[in-house]
Design a protein around this motif. Structure first.
Motif, PDB file in Angstrom:
ATOM      1  N   ALA A  92       0.937  -1.242   0.024  1.00 47.15           N
ATOM      2  CA  ALA A  92      -0.043  -0.059   0.104  1.00 47.15           C
ATOM      3  C   ALA A  92       0.765   1.349  -0.091  1.00 47.15           C
ATOM      4  CB  ALA A  92      -0.993  -0.009   0.995  1.00 47.15           C
ATOM      5  N   CYS A  93       2.332   1.383   0.321  1.00 44.67           N
ATOM      6  CA  CYS A  93       2.914   2.331   0.595  1.00 44.67           C
ATOM      7  C   CYS A  93       3.525   2.988  -0.711  1.00 44.67           C
ATOM      8  CB  CYS A  93       3.975   2.243   1.570  1.00 44.67           C
ATOM      9  SG  CYS A  93       5.218   1.064   0.858  1.00 44.67           S
ATOM     10  N   SER A  94       4.038   4.078  -0.968  1.00 49.40           N
ATOM     11  CA  SER A  94       4.439   4.568  -2.200  1.00 49.40           C
ATOM     12  C   SER A  94       5.374   3.652  -2.968  1.00 49.40           C
ATOM     13  CB  SER A  94       5.017   5.911  -2.176  1.00 49.40           C
ATOM     14  OG  SER A  94       5.963   5.958  -1.372  1.00 49.40           O
ATOM     15  N   TYR A  95       6.277   3.144  -1.981  1.00 51.54           N
ATOM     16  CA  TYR A  95       7.523   2.331  -2.724  1.00 51.54           C
ATOM     17  C   TYR A  95       6.692   1.013  -3.123  1.00 51.54           C
ATOM     18  CZ  TYR A  95      11.400   5.185  -1.084  1.00 51.54           C
ATOM     19  OH  TYR A  95      12.367   6.104  -1.344  1.00 51.54           O
ATOM     20  N   CYS A  96       6.023   0.395  -2.459  1.00 51.72           N
ATOM     21  CA  CYS A  96       5.290  -0.877  -3.037  1.00 51.72           C
ATOM     22  C   CYS A  96       4.446  -0.502  -4.203  1.00 51.72           C
ATOM     23  CB  CYS A  96       4.167  -1.496  -2.011  1.00 51.72           C
ATOM     24  SG  CYS A  96       5.072  -2.290  -0.564  1.00 51.72           S
ATOM     25  N   ARG A  97       3.965   0.441  -4.398  1.00 52.88           N
ATOM     26  CA  ARG A  97       3.234   1.015  -5.469  1.00 52.88           C
ATOM     27  C   ARG A  97       3.971   1.141  -6.692  1.00 52.88           C
ATOM     28  NH1 ARG A  97      -2.146   4.295  -3.560  1.00 52.88           N
ATOM     29  NH2 ARG A  97      -2.336   3.415  -1.620  1.00 52.88           N
ATOM     30  N   GLN A 103      11.825  -2.496  -0.706  1.00 53.06           N
ATOM     31  CA  GLN A 103      12.046  -1.160   0.125  1.00 53.06           C
ATOM     32  C   GLN A 103      10.686  -0.680   0.744  1.00 53.06           C
ATOM     33  OE1 GLN A 103      15.024  -0.077   1.115  1.00 53.06           O
ATOM     34  NE2 GLN A 103      15.971  -1.572  -0.045  1.00 53.06           N
ATOM     35  N   CYS A 104       9.981  -1.512   0.892  1.00 54.27           N
ATOM     36  CA  CYS A 104       8.464  -1.297   1.613  1.00 54.27           C
ATOM     37  C   CYS A 104       8.813  -0.513   2.813  1.00 54.27           C
ATOM     38  CB  CYS A 104       7.568  -2.285   1.918  1.00 54.27           C
ATOM     39  SG  CYS A 104       6.326  -2.019   3.022  1.00 54.27           S
ATOM     40  N   ASP A 105       7.892   0.816   2.999  1.00 49.70           N
ATOM     41  CA  ASP A 105       7.935   1.731   3.958  1.00 49.70           C
ATOM     42  C   ASP A 105       7.447   1.200   5.340  1.00 49.70           C
ATOM     43  OD1 ASP A 105       9.276   3.843   3.110  1.00 49.70           O
ATOM     44  OD2 ASP A 105       7.550   5.387   2.409  1.00 49.70           O
TER      45      ASP A 105
HETATM   46 ZN   LIG Z   1       5.108  -1.324   1.003  1.00 50.82          ZN
END
Ligand SMILES: [Zn+2]
Length: 403
Positions: A92-97, A103-105
């Protein structure tokens, strides 16, 4: 339940531990039907990657059946067969997207700057209990699990947890494209998949370097051109095979625990490098203990990186998927800069590649089971580690059946 538990460097045990439970609404609990030992697990057991917490369950590769899901997990039903991604990401975070799942936040409990969160790793990666167990808690289940089609066996799917995505990521990092001559350093199981990945990304030729005959034999089954670093100088051979130009792309699939050449011109060269590093080390820290005959971690790993820089063509590109811990700084930056090289590296964004690699398996384009060489009964989980650690002939990949 039974699980393979890290107690200390060189000390892992098959312990009886409490069953995992759903702790967060986004969790699932999976009954593990297959798990495997990876080279990264060996780094943790040997201590070349430090920071493990005693009691952590090892393992980051598994296939299983969903046992239970938290209330926020809307895409899975108990009974579904799944492959678990080695790295954990929220989705859901900007990195995953953006596709940077490694590097998920959100997933790493140590915060957004802590880096990749993965199963069965050191404190800085969570720690999150691993998958060499009868059951596992899978955080962010919607992102960390992918359903396995009926046409794909557990034995095939286990290679999609980490190995195949990592190798594919290596080919992407190295920017492999149509017509390229690709050098793969390391012919372990990731190296074998790197050969397969490079070819499917358009490589015309793949040259592979290793020091173990059975691995090189396996690579030739994929028509890779093999170089034995115990018999030849890999850099000289690659130059010779490429009309003096070098490889267009290099996939470095070796990492921190590089096997050192024992004989041949490469062994002499490495000894010279080691002497030079030792002199520099003594100048920097005159009171440090001498290296002696012992191969110091930190000397050997620079070898694969050095070969990568020297064997690639001018303005070529290198993708590093071999594992190096924070603090390792043995990269020949000056040589790389003066040849205008591109260097990309990192932990694999497993979730990004896993679904499309499953399609390659379903279609029969790649059969991952070609690389599984040994299976272990539960009582032998610890001795399986020992055999894998010794790089015994034929041990390309070890599948564990802990249950
Ligand atoms: Zn993430």
């Amino acid at each position: 339940m039974k699980a393979v538990v890290w107690h200390g460097v060189g000390d892992i045990r098959l312990d009886e531990v409490p069953d995992p439970k759903i702790l967060e609404p986004t969790d699932a609990v999976v009954k593990i039907t297959r798990s495997a030992i990876c080279g990264t697990d060996l780094h943790l057991v040997r201590g070349t990657i430090p920071g493990m917490v005693e009691g952590t369950i090892l393992g980051h590769e598994a296939v299983g059946v969903v046992e239970a899901v938290g209330p926020a997990v809307r895409g899975f039903t108990p009974g579904d067969r799944v492959v678990v991604t080695s790295s954990i990401a929220c989705g859901a975070c900007s990195y995953c997207r953006a596709g940077y799942f490694a590097q998920c936040d959100t997933a790493n409990p140590n915060g957004p700057s802590a880096g990749t969160c993965f199963f069965g790793g050191p404190e800085a990666t969570g720690p999150v209990n691993g998958l060499q167990a009868e059951y596992a808690r899978v955080p962010y289940a919607m992102t960390s699990m992918v359903r396995v089609p009926d046409a794909v066996s557990d034995e095939q799917a286990i290679l999609l947890s980490d190995v195949f995505p990592t190798a594919w990521f290596g080919a992407r990092l190295a920017e492999v494209g149509d017509g390229d001559t690709v050098l793969v350093l390391g012919a372990g199981v990731v190296g074998q998949f790197a050969i397969a990945s490079a070819k499917r990304c358009g490589a015309a030729r793949v040259i592979v370097v290793d020091g173990i005959a059975s691995r090189l034999d396996k690579a030739r089954e994929q028509n890779a051109e093999t170089v034995d670093f115990n018999a030849e100088d890999p850099v000289a051979v690659v130059r010779e095979l490429t009309g003096g130009i070098g490889a267009d792309r290099v996939i470095e699939a070796v990492g921190v625990d590089a096997e050192r050449p024992k004989t041949g011109p490469a062994a002499e060269q490495v000894e010279q490098w080691a002497d030079r590093f030792e002199q520099e080390r003594r100048q920097a820290a005159p009171d440090a203990a001498p290296r002696g005959d012992q191969w110091v971690p930190g000397d050997a790993p620079s070898l694969a990186l050095r070969w990568a820089v020297q064997a690639v063509a001018k303005a070529g590109s290198i993708g590093v998927i071999g594992v190096y811990p924070p603090g390792f700084d043995g990269f020949p930056i000056g040589e790389a800069l003066n040849r205008n090289l591109t260097l990309k590296m990192g932990n694999c964004h497993h979730r990004l590649y896993l679904p499309r690699l499953l399609d390659l398996v379903v279609s029969g384009t790649v059969d991952p089971t070609a690389f599984i060489t040994r299976r272990e009964e539960p009582v032998d989980a610890v001795s399986a580690y020992e055999s894998f650690d010794r790089r015994e002939d034929g041990w390309l990949k070890t599948v564990l059946e802990v249950a």
